[in-house]
Design a protein around this motif. Structure first.
Motif, PDB file in Angstrom:
ATOM      1  N   VAL A  91      34.419  67.428  36.690  1.00 46.24           N
ATOM      2  CA  VAL A  91      34.954  67.260  35.337  1.00 46.24           C
ATOM      3  C   VAL A  91      36.354  66.652  35.457  1.00 46.24           C
ATOM      4  CG1 VAL A  91      35.698  68.475  33.249  1.00 46.24           C
ATOM      5  CG2 VAL A  91      33.679  69.260  34.483  1.00 46.24           C
ATOM      6  N   LYS A  92      36.672  65.717  34.556  1.00 46.20           N
ATOM      7  CA  LYS A  92      38.013  65.147  34.538  1.00 46.20           C
ATOM      8  C   LYS A  92      38.874  65.900  33.538  1.00 46.20           C
ATOM      9  CE  LYS A  92      37.692  60.500  36.185  1.00 46.20           C
ATOM     10  NZ  LYS A  92      38.176  59.146  36.032  1.00 46.20           N
ATOM     11  N   TYR A  93      40.148  65.984  33.840  1.00 49.75           N
ATOM     12  CA  TYR A  93      41.104  66.582  32.920  1.00 49.75           C
ATOM     13  C   TYR A  93      41.230  65.693  31.685  1.00 49.75           C
ATOM     14  CZ  TYR A  93      42.551  69.495  36.841  1.00 49.75           C
ATOM     15  OH  TYR A  93      42.575  70.382  37.881  1.00 49.75           O
ATOM     16  N   ASP A  94      41.677  66.276  30.575  1.00 50.28           N
ATOM     17  CA  ASP A  94      41.950  65.492  29.368  1.00 50.28           C
ATOM     18  C   ASP A  94      43.362  64.912  29.411  1.00 50.28           C
ATOM     19  OD1 ASP A  94      39.459  66.086  28.242  1.00 50.28           O
ATOM     20  OD2 ASP A  94      40.217  67.956  27.371  1.00 50.28           O
ATOM     21  N   TYR A  95      44.316  65.710  29.903  1.00 55.54           N
ATOM     22  CA  TYR A  95      45.719  65.306  29.989  1.00 55.54           C
ATOM     23  C   TYR A  95      46.269  65.727  31.336  1.00 55.54           C
ATOM     24  CZ  TYR A  95      45.802  64.224  25.048  1.00 55.54           C
ATOM     25  OH  TYR A  95      45.557  63.652  23.831  1.00 55.54           O
ATOM     26  N   TRP A 146      48.438  63.044  43.873  1.00 55.61           N
ATOM     27  CA  TRP A 146      47.488  62.511  42.906  1.00 55.61           C
ATOM     28  C   TRP A 146      46.119  62.324  43.557  1.00 55.61           C
ATOM     29  CZ3 TRP A 146      46.809  61.560  37.888  1.00 55.61           C
ATOM     30  CH2 TRP A 146      45.822  60.657  37.510  1.00 55.61           C
ATOM     31  N   GLU A 147      46.112  61.611  44.655  1.00 56.49           N
ATOM     32  CA  GLU A 147      44.840  61.282  45.309  1.00 56.49           C
ATOM     33  C   GLU A 147      44.205  62.497  45.978  1.00 56.49           C
ATOM     34  OE1 GLU A 147      46.285  58.150  47.806  1.00 56.49           O
ATOM     35  OE2 GLU A 147      46.315  56.706  46.153  1.00 56.49           O
ATOM     36  N   LYS A 148      45.006  63.250  46.697  1.00 54.93           N
ATOM     37  CA  LYS A 148      44.458  64.363  47.484  1.00 54.93           C
ATOM     38  C   LYS A 148      44.080  65.573  46.647  1.00 54.93           C
ATOM     39  CE  LYS A 148      45.258  67.098  51.579  1.00 54.93           C
ATOM     40  NZ  LYS A 148      46.094  67.402  52.702  1.00 54.93           N
ATOM     41  N   HIS A 149      44.844  65.853  45.591  1.00 54.15           N
ATOM     42  CA  HIS A 149      44.597  67.075  44.848  1.00 54.15           C
ATOM     43  C   HIS A 149      43.971  66.851  43.480  1.00 54.15           C
ATOM     44  CE1 HIS A 149      46.329  69.572  47.931  1.00 54.15           C
ATOM     45  NE2 HIS A 149      47.310  68.704  48.016  1.00 54.15           N
ATOM     46  N   LEU A 150      44.592  66.048  42.645  1.00 54.91           N
ATOM     47  CA  LEU A 150      44.052  65.879  41.301  1.00 54.91           C
ATOM     48  C   LEU A 150      42.701  65.170  41.329  1.00 54.91           C
ATOM     49  CD1 LEU A 150      45.627  65.548  38.029  1.00 54.91           C
ATOM     50  CD2 LEU A 150      44.049  63.713  38.560  1.00 54.91           C
ATOM     51  N   VAL A 151      42.647  63.999  41.910  1.00 50.43           N
ATOM     52  CA  VAL A 151      41.388  63.240  41.929  1.00 50.43           C
ATOM     53  C   VAL A 151      40.318  63.999  42.717  1.00 50.43           C
ATOM     54  CG1 VAL A 151      40.310  61.073  42.649  1.00 50.43           C
ATOM     55  CG2 VAL A 151      42.575  61.038  41.575  1.00 50.43           C
ATOM     56  N   LYS A 179      47.471  61.017  28.731  1.00 47.05           N
ATOM     57  CA  LYS A 179      46.009  61.104  28.729  1.00 47.05           C
ATOM     58  C   LYS A 179      45.494  60.774  30.121  1.00 47.05           C
ATOM     59  CE  LYS A 179      45.143  59.951  23.902  1.00 47.05           C
ATOM     60  NZ  LYS A 179      44.636  58.933  22.961  1.00 47.05           N
ATOM     61  N   ARG A 180      44.485  61.507  30.527  1.00 46.50           N
ATOM     62  CA  ARG A 180      43.946  61.324  31.880  1.00 46.50           C
ATOM     63  C   ARG A 180      43.498  59.886  32.116  1.00 46.50           C
ATOM     64  NH1 ARG A 180      42.749  59.757  35.950  1.00 46.50           N
ATOM     65  NH2 ARG A 180      41.558  60.714  37.631  1.00 46.50           N
ATOM     66  N   GLU A 181      42.919  59.270  31.104  1.00 44.76           N
ATOM     67  CA  GLU A 181      42.419  57.903  31.287  1.00 44.76           C
ATOM     68  C   GLU A 181      43.538  56.889  31.547  1.00 44.76           C
ATOM     69  OE1 GLU A 181      41.923  57.218  26.513  1.00 44.76           O
ATOM     70  OE2 GLU A 181      40.771  58.677  27.653  1.00 44.76           O
ATOM     71  N   LYS A 182      44.767  57.238  31.224  1.00 44.61           N
ATOM     72  CA  LYS A 182      45.921  56.360  31.467  1.00 44.61           C
ATOM     73  C   LYS A 182      46.810  56.884  32.594  1.00 44.61           C
ATOM     74  CE  LYS A 182      45.489  53.575  27.760  1.00 44.61           C
ATOM     75  NZ  LYS A 182      45.978  52.234  27.488  1.00 44.61           N
ATOM     76  N   ALA A 183      46.523  58.061  33.105  1.00 51.94           N
ATOM     77  CA  ALA A 183      47.428  58.756  34.023  1.00 51.94           C
ATOM     78  C   ALA A 183      47.529  58.144  35.412  1.00 51.94           C
ATOM     79  CB  ALA A 183      47.023  60.225  34.138  1.00 51.94           C
TER      80      ALA A 183
END
Length: 187
Positions: free
Chosen positions: A18-22, A5-10, A75-79
């Motif tokens: 740009v942030k992902y939507d989901y 999560w921290e190393k790749h997605l964020v 949702k990305r905002e809750k992920a």
């Protein structure tokens, strides 16, 4: 998962700006048995924050205070609650979780992992929609190899839905039905 999560997605979101939507997280043993359509999933309840398989007709259907953790689209905002699940587990008050399920479990037992998952999502105000297998079309599977039959793919944890179930190919059997013994496994 938290390191990914921290190393790749964020990091990738920061890099591309740009942030992902989901975000979709699934068990590493997931095998999709049909095409996945995100629009179909989201249309099942556009107000939901997260979508989880109901598995209400599977081997061990979850009760009302339990979610399976086979897959989640959120949702990305809750992920972050899922991406940082290890941290969430550490800061969870297990006694509160145990107390909350007292009416749903045998005496002197407490929260199992599915109940903890439910508890954590609820405590983080994540609105969850349980969805049928046909909308999130996969099963947890494994590939086995034996001397007599070669490679065989089988389902090792059946998840199925009473409403709109997933059609499982006839050739895909449950692992326990393959009767593979250690003497048949390659050394």
């Amino acid at each position: 998962v938290q390191k990914l999560w921290e190393k790749h997605l964020v990091s990738s979101e920061h890099f591309i700006g740009v942030k992902y939507d989901y975000v979709m997280m699934l068990r590493e043993d997931a095998m999709f048995l049909a095409d996945f359509n995100l629009e179909n999933l989201l249309s099942s309840n556009p107000d939901a924050d997260a979508y989880i398989l109901s598995c209400d007709a599977g081997e061990a259907p979850p009760n009302v205070v339990e979610y399976n953790d086979f897959a989640i689209v959120i949702k990305r905002e809750k992920a972050a609650v899922i991406g940082k699940y290890f941290t969430e587990l550490i800061k969870t008050d297990y006694q509160e979780c145990h107390d909350s399920v007292r009416d749903f479990v045998e005496p002197d037992t407490g929260c199992n992992s599915g109940m903890l998952f439910h508890w954590i999502l609820e405590r983080n105000n994540v609105t969850v929609q349980r969805v049928p297998q046909s909308v999130l079309p996969f099963e947890r599977s494994m590939t086995l190899s034996d001397k007599n039959h070669g490679l065989q793919v089988c389902i090792h944890k059946l998840c199925q839905s009473s409403a709109s179930p997933l059609r499982i190919p006839r050739s895909m059997r449950h692992c326990r039905d393959l009767n593979i013994t250690t003497s048949l496994l390659p050394r």
